[in-house]
Design a protein around this motif. Structure first.
Motif, short mmCIF file in Angstrom:
data_model
loop_
_atom_site.label_atom_id
_atom_site.label_comp_id
_atom_site.label_asym_id
_atom_site.label_seq_id
_atom_site.Cartn_x
_atom_site.Cartn_y
_atom_site.Cartn_z
N ASN A 60 37.68 -32.79 -20.74
CA ASN A 60 38.77 -31.81 -20.75
C ASN A 60 40.10 -32.39 -20.33
OD1 ASN A 60 37.02 -29.72 -21.53
ND2 ASN A 60 36.39 -29.39 -19.40
N LEU A 61 40.18 -33.70 -20.22
CA LEU A 61 41.44 -34.37 -19.86
C LEU A 61 41.88 -35.19 -21.06
CD1 LEU A 61 43.18 -34.44 -17.29
CD2 LEU A 61 42.09 -36.62 -16.71
N HIS A 62 43.07 -34.89 -21.57
CA HIS A 62 43.50 -35.47 -22.83
C HIS A 62 44.43 -36.67 -22.67
CE1 HIS A 62 41.51 -32.05 -24.51
NE2 HIS A 62 42.33 -31.20 -23.90
N GLU A 63 44.57 -37.13 -21.44
CA GLU A 63 45.32 -38.35 -21.14
C GLU A 63 44.53 -39.15 -20.13
OE1 GLU A 63 49.81 -38.13 -20.71
OE2 GLU A 63 49.23 -36.08 -20.24
N PRO A 64 44.85 -40.43 -19.96
CA PRO A 64 44.17 -41.21 -18.91
C PRO A 64 44.37 -40.58 -17.54
CG PRO A 64 45.34 -42.67 -20.41
CD PRO A 64 45.74 -41.27 -20.78
N PHE A 65 43.33 -40.63 -16.74
CA PHE A 65 43.33 -40.04 -15.40
C PHE A 65 44.55 -40.48 -14.59
CE2 PHE A 65 42.41 -40.80 -10.93
CZ PHE A 65 41.91 -39.59 -10.48
N ASP A 66 44.82 -41.78 -14.54
CA ASP A 66 45.91 -42.30 -13.71
C ASP A 66 47.26 -41.77 -14.14
OD1 ASP A 66 44.11 -43.72 -12.20
OD2 ASP A 66 44.43 -45.63 -13.24
N ARG A 67 47.44 -41.60 -15.45
CA ARG A 67 48.73 -41.12 -15.94
C ARG A 67 48.98 -39.69 -15.47
NH1 ARG A 67 49.58 -41.50 -22.24
NH2 ARG A 67 49.20 -43.70 -21.70
N VAL A 68 47.94 -38.87 -15.49
CA VAL A 68 48.10 -37.49 -15.04
C VAL A 68 48.32 -37.44 -13.53
CG1 VAL A 68 47.05 -35.20 -14.92
CG2 VAL A 68 46.68 -36.64 -16.94
N LEU A 69 47.52 -38.17 -12.79
CA LEU A 69 47.65 -38.15 -11.33
C LEU A 69 49.01 -38.69 -10.88
CD1 LEU A 69 46.16 -37.38 -8.74
CD2 LEU A 69 45.30 -39.72 -8.62
N ASP A 70 49.56 -39.65 -11.62
CA ASP A 70 50.86 -40.20 -11.26
C ASP A 70 51.98 -39.16 -11.35
OD1 ASP A 70 49.87 -42.67 -10.67
OD2 ASP A 70 50.42 -43.60 -12.58
N ARG A 71 51.72 -38.06 -12.05
CA ARG A 71 52.74 -37.01 -12.15
C ARG A 71 52.73 -36.08 -10.95
NH1 ARG A 71 51.68 -37.17 -18.05
NH2 ARG A 71 50.10 -35.54 -17.93
N VAL A 72 51.79 -36.29 -10.01
CA VAL A 72 51.66 -35.43 -8.83
C VAL A 72 52.14 -36.18 -7.59
CG1 VAL A 72 50.09 -34.09 -7.38
CG2 VAL A 72 49.67 -34.27 -9.85
N THR A 73 53.03 -35.56 -6.85
CA THR A 73 53.45 -36.08 -5.55
C THR A 73 53.21 -35.00 -4.49
OG1 THR A 73 55.73 -35.32 -5.85
CG2 THR A 73 55.21 -37.57 -6.54
#
Length: 284
Positions: A60-73
């Protein structure tokens, strides 16, 4: 504003706040999560990472995990919310004074384009909005647990909420892959009012020895096609949360929402449901 908010703030990084942050990050938003201190902020980031891991495992994640998590601070200060935020969602505990204070603090930081929302499940949106300078840009966004998997957001409109605010947030709801129901500001809205009524009656039936929790839940899932029985759902939501909502509804709507003694006793013993390991079921 676009159909997807580019910059989102989430105040509160518990189970609900983390789920909200994960959901927006997964559709491309840059998300800032505010917690009470550095330790709580780190724990919030761990929750979001764990949620993204589960989403990836289920496809259910349509991008690499790291790329999505990098958008969270994460941060421990409301003052660190981005001034260019499109949306700020408050998702702290059901304490009206705390919610109003944090929403007012957020409004002082963000720009005039920012929509503010509360994830409250029962408190008055009009009363929370009274703490704001621009209540026309404020409404309720009642997410459901677990947020990433839930299909619904209940949008709660106060008399001061503008039509543009509602239209914009409705579009964002659809961008998350969810549907909305629009209800006017009233005690318990639609979902909590009905859900708590069913849950409280189920608890009374347990207390009266009518049937055990599993039998009551099976009656609703097998007989009425509910996806989850009212007692298992109470464990998932948290018995303390259910009690707080029941007390609010009791005060505003009357005796039919009086909490059973069994619910109060369980909360007093720390039997809060899944988060404590025990409620009406054992979760260990």
């Amino acid at each position: 504003m676009s159909t997807t908010p580019a910059v989102v703030g989430v105040i509160g990084g518990g189970r609900m706040g983390a789920g909200i942050a994960q959901s927006f990050a997964a559709v491309g938003a840059s998300v800032t999560v505010v917690e009470s201190d550095e330790r709580a902020a780190a724990a919030a980031l761990e929750r979001i990472a764990a949620g993204l891991t589960r989403a990836a495992e289920h496809g259910n994640l349509h991008e690499p995990f790291d790329r999505v998590l990098d958008r969270v601070t994460t941060t421990d200060s409301v003052a660190a919310l981005p001034a260019d935020a499109d949306l700020v969602v408050e998702a702290v505990s059901e304490d009206a004074t705390l919610k109003a204070r944090l929403l007012a603090a957020a409004e002082r930081v963000v720009g005039e384009q920012t929509i503010l929302a509360s994830n409250t499940s029962s408190l008055s949106i009009a009363e929370l909005g009274a703490a704001l300078t621009h209540p026309s840009r404020f409404l309720g966004m009642h997410f459901f647990n677990p947020v990433p998997a839930s299909a619904l957001i209940e949008l709660v409109v106060a008399p001061t909420t503008s039509h543009q605010t509602l239209r914009t947030v409705s579009a964002w709801t659809h961008a998350l892959g969810k549907r909305d129901v629009i209800v006017k500001d009233s005690p318990g809205f639609a979902s909590s009012r009905l859900g708590v009524a069913l849950g409280l009656e189920a608890i009374r039936m347990v207390a009266e020895g009518v049937a055990d929790p599993q039998a009551i839940d099976d009656a609703m899932t097998l007989g009425y096609k509910h996806p989850m029985g009212p007692l298992r759902l109470t464990d998932l939501v948290g018995l303390d949360v259910r009690l707080a909502i029941a007390d609010h509804l009791h005060a505003t709507l009357g005796e039919r929402f009086a909490a059973p003694r069994l619910l109060r006793d369980k909360v007093a013993r720390g039997e809060l449901g899944r988060k404590s390991g025990k409620g009406f079921y054992s979760w260990k």
